[in-house]
Design a protein around this motif. Structure first.
Motif, PDB file in Angstrom:
ATOM      1  N   ALA A   1      16.559  71.394  18.668  1.00  0.00           N
ATOM      2  CA  ALA A   1      17.217  70.459  17.751  1.00  0.00           C
ATOM      3  C   ALA A   1      16.244  69.369  17.330  1.00  0.00           C
ATOM      4  N   THR A   2      16.362  68.959  16.070  1.00  0.00           N
ATOM      5  CA  THR A   2      15.621  67.797  15.572  1.00  0.00           C
ATOM      6  C   THR A   2      16.626  66.739  15.143  1.00  0.00           C
ATOM      7  N   ILE A   3      16.334  65.509  15.498  1.00  0.00           N
ATOM      8  CA  ILE A   3      17.168  64.374  15.087  1.00  0.00           C
ATOM      9  C   ILE A   3      16.296  63.476  14.219  1.00  0.00           C
ATOM     10  N   ASP A   4      16.550  63.497  12.924  1.00  0.00           N
ATOM     11  CA  ASP A   4      15.721  62.773  11.967  1.00  0.00           C
ATOM     12  C   ASP A   4      16.380  61.440  11.628  1.00  0.00           C
ATOM     13  N   VAL A   5      15.896  60.368  12.245  1.00  0.00           N
ATOM     14  CA  VAL A   5      16.428  59.030  11.995  1.00  0.00           C
ATOM     15  C   VAL A   5      15.829  58.440  10.720  1.00  0.00           C
ATOM     16  N   TYR A   6      14.678  58.924  10.322  1.00  0.00           N
ATOM     17  CA  TYR A   6      13.936  58.396   9.177  1.00  0.00           C
ATOM     18  C   TYR A   6      14.511  58.909   7.850  1.00  0.00           C
ATOM     19  N   CYS A   7      14.669  60.196   7.731  1.00  0.00           N
ATOM     20  CA  CYS A   7      15.271  60.870   6.572  1.00  0.00           C
ATOM     21  C   CYS A   7      14.597  60.508   5.248  1.00  0.00           C
ATOM     22  N   LYS A   8      13.293  60.716   5.196  1.00  0.00           N
ATOM     23  CA  LYS A   8      12.526  60.603   3.954  1.00  0.00           C
ATOM     24  C   LYS A   8      11.763  61.909   3.768  1.00  0.00           C
ATOM     25  N   LEU A   9      11.021  62.036   2.678  1.00  0.00           N
ATOM     26  CA  LEU A   9      10.381  63.304   2.335  1.00  0.00           C
ATOM     27  C   LEU A   9       9.555  63.870   3.487  1.00  0.00           C
ATOM     28  N   GLU A  10       8.728  63.016   4.123  1.00  0.00           N
ATOM     29  CA  GLU A  10       7.870  63.500   5.210  1.00  0.00           C
ATOM     30  C   GLU A  10       8.701  64.083   6.355  1.00  0.00           C
ATOM     31  N   SER A  11       9.726  63.336   6.772  1.00  0.00           N
ATOM     32  CA  SER A  11      10.533  63.814   7.898  1.00  0.00           C
ATOM     33  C   SER A  11      11.426  64.981   7.487  1.00  0.00           C
ATOM     34  N   ASN A  12      11.801  65.041   6.213  1.00  0.00           N
ATOM     35  CA  ASN A  12      12.547  66.204   5.717  1.00  0.00           C
ATOM     36  C   ASN A  12      11.729  67.475   5.916  1.00  0.00           C
ATOM     37  N   LEU A  13      10.468  67.393   5.549  1.00  0.00           N
ATOM     38  CA  LEU A  13       9.584  68.551   5.683  1.00  0.00           C
ATOM     39  C   LEU A  13       9.348  68.895   7.158  1.00  0.00           C
ATOM     40  N   ILE A  14       9.194  67.871   7.980  1.00  0.00           N
ATOM     41  CA  ILE A  14       9.000  68.102   9.417  1.00  0.00           C
ATOM     42  C   ILE A  14      10.223  68.810  10.000  1.00  0.00           C
ATOM     43  N   SER A  15      11.415  68.328   9.639  1.00  0.00           N
ATOM     44  CA  SER A  15      12.645  68.951  10.127  1.00  0.00           C
ATOM     45  C   SER A  15      12.749  70.395   9.649  1.00  0.00           C
ATOM     46  N   TYR A  16      12.424  70.623   8.389  1.00  0.00           N
ATOM     47  CA  TYR A  16      12.501  71.980   7.830  1.00  0.00           C
ATOM     48  C   TYR A  16      11.545  72.922   8.554  1.00  0.00           C
ATOM     49  N   PHE A  17      10.312  72.476   8.759  1.00  0.00           N
ATOM     50  CA  PHE A  17       9.306  73.329   9.396  1.00  0.00           C
ATOM     51  C   PHE A  17       9.588  73.534  10.883  1.00  0.00           C
ATOM     52  N   SER A  18      10.384  72.675  11.482  1.00  0.00           N
ATOM     53  CA  SER A  18      10.687  72.829  12.910  1.00  0.00           C
ATOM     54  C   SER A  18      11.467  74.112  13.187  1.00  0.00           C
TER      55      SER A  18
ATOM     56  N   TYR B   1      -2.480  61.877   7.281  1.00  0.00           N
ATOM     57  CA  TYR B   1      -1.651  62.980   6.777  1.00  0.00           C
ATOM     58  C   TYR B   1      -1.066  62.662   5.405  1.00  0.00           C
ATOM     59  N   ARG B   2      -0.920  61.373   5.095  1.00  0.00           N
ATOM     60  CA  ARG B   2      -0.322  60.992   3.812  1.00  0.00           C
ATOM     61  C   ARG B   2      -1.283  61.220   2.645  1.00  0.00           C
ATOM     62  N   ASP B   3      -2.562  61.255   2.913  1.00  0.00           N
ATOM     63  CA  ASP B   3      -3.560  61.451   1.856  1.00  0.00           C
ATOM     64  C   ASP B   3      -4.226  62.821   1.919  1.00  0.00           C
ATOM     65  N   ASN B   4      -3.991  63.523   2.998  1.00  0.00           N
ATOM     66  CA  ASN B   4      -4.647  64.816   3.207  1.00  0.00           C
ATOM     67  C   ASN B   4      -3.574  65.903   3.333  1.00  0.00           C
ATOM     68  N   LYS B   5      -3.326  66.602   2.232  1.00  0.00           N
ATOM     69  CA  LYS B   5      -2.266  67.609   2.217  1.00  0.00           C
ATOM     70  C   LYS B   5      -2.549  68.754   3.184  1.00  0.00           C
ATOM     71  N   LEU B   6      -3.824  69.112   3.310  1.00  0.00           N
ATOM     72  CA  LEU B   6      -4.188  70.184   4.236  1.00  0.00           C
ATOM     73  C   LEU B   6      -3.933  69.749   5.675  1.00  0.00           C
TER      74      LEU B   6
ATOM     75  N   GLY C   1      -1.251  71.328   8.355  1.00  0.00           N
ATOM     76  CA  GLY C   1      -1.632  71.702   9.722  1.00  0.00           C
ATOM     77  C   GLY C   1      -0.702  71.057  10.748  1.00  0.00           C
ATOM     78  N   PHE C   2      -0.328  69.808  10.480  1.00  0.00           N
ATOM     79  CA  PHE C   2       0.600  69.096  11.362  1.00  0.00           C
ATOM     80  C   PHE C   2       1.966  69.790  11.355  1.00  0.00           C
ATOM     81  N   LEU C   3       2.443  70.182  10.182  1.00  0.00           N
ATOM     82  CA  LEU C   3       3.734  70.872  10.076  1.00  0.00           C
ATOM     83  C   LEU C   3       3.715  72.194  10.850  1.00  0.00           C
ATOM     84  N   ARG C   4       2.612  72.889  10.788  1.00  0.00           N
ATOM     85  CA  ARG C   4       2.497  74.162  11.520  1.00  0.00           C
ATOM     86  C   ARG C   4       2.550  73.921  13.034  1.00  0.00           C
ATOM     87  N   SER C   5       1.954  72.807  13.470  1.00  0.00           N
ATOM     88  CA  SER C   5       1.994  72.490  14.904  1.00  0.00           C
ATOM     89  C   SER C   5       3.418  72.183  15.351  1.00  0.00           C
TER      90      SER C   5
END
Length: 278
Positions: free
Chosen positions: A83-100, A62-67, A71-75
């Protein structure tokens, strides 16, 4: 039924520490569904955890394949988390939390995080903590969901099946390892050269142990680190070399965990193996 997503995309020790969030959620919301999102290379330490209903793997591709990442974010969005609890708090998890699109999005306070999360927390600096900062900072993230923890002193745990424990015992039996005397796992290397105790010094520690105690020593290493094993052995006394069973090692992370469950102690470098031993 409530559905929670806990996100922790770091290394083994961080993933293990974060499993207590899943356990607390299950204690206080027994009918909920708890999903744990982790990197695929850390899956072995959470397999079999009874407080995790679903392990969501963030794959390396997923880090090299934006598409693929999209798709993962849509899932994630389709899961309809409360509720989402983001312990990582970096760009990837920010986007995951937002899309949730969860009603509650919880994480740590950083300059870029205020645009995404509904609840943000600053790392604790409590000098009198009994749990340790790693645990205490994670428990902060539960406060919007749990007013008072029923079991505040929980420690992270790894769950092995009876078969895995049995196989580890059989491995020791195959090499005629006697459980009547202590079995000690030695962590040879840390996560990098700067985090690894010099092998000459580690050899002195091993020599002290074997001189004063009748023990069996196992080594934690990967097959491609065999050269370092040979270097360590070259610095050890004959008595230590006799006590070390270097041919026994876990061919996978789960098999290593099984071997570690048969040990009486872990001595060596800080890292994934030391966290697993705890």
């Amino acid at each position: 039924m409530k559905k929670f997503l806990v996100i922790q995309q770091k290394m083994i020790g961080d993933v293990l520490s974060s499993t207590i969030l899943c356990e607390h959620l299950k204690i206080h919301y027994p009918n909920s569904e708890v999903h744990f999102l982790i990197n695929e290379n850390t899956q072995a330490v959470v397999v079999g955890n009874p407080f995790i209903d679903k392990i969501v793997l963030f794959k390396n591709k997923y880090r090299d394949n934006k598409l693929g990442f999209y798709g993962f974010l849509r899932s994630i969005k389709k899961e309809k988390y409360n509720a989402t609890i983001d312990v990582y708090c970096k760009l990837e998890s920010n986007l995951i939390s937002y899309f949730s699109k969860a009603d509650l999005k919880i994480s740590y306070k950083k300059w870029y995080s205020k645009f995404i999360y509904t609840h943000l927390f600053t790392y604790s600096k409590n000098e009198n903590t009994t749990l340790g900062h790693a645990i205490e900072n994670r428990l902060l993230l539960l406060t919007p969901l749990i007013k008072e923890l029923e079991k505040p002193n929980l420690a992270p745990k790894i769950y092995l099946s009876n078969e895995e424990v049995h196989l580890a015992g059989k491995t020791l039996g195959k090499y005629k390892i006697q459980k009547s005397k202590p079995v000690i796992m030695i962590g040879i290397l840390g996560s990098g050269p700067s985090k690894s105790y010099p092998l000459t010094y580690l050899a002195e520690v091993i020599d002290f142990i074997t001189k004063n105690f009748n023990v069996t020593l196992l080594l934690n290493y990967l097959p491609n680190q065999k050269e370092k094993v040979e270097e360590l052995l070259s610095h050890c006394s004959q008595q230590s070399q006799h006590s070390i069973k270097e041919d026994i090692f876990g061919s996978s992370l789960r098999s290593f965990i099984g071997l570690l469950s048969q040990c009486d102690a872990y001595i060596g470098n800080e890292g994934g193996a030391s966290n697993i031993s705890k």
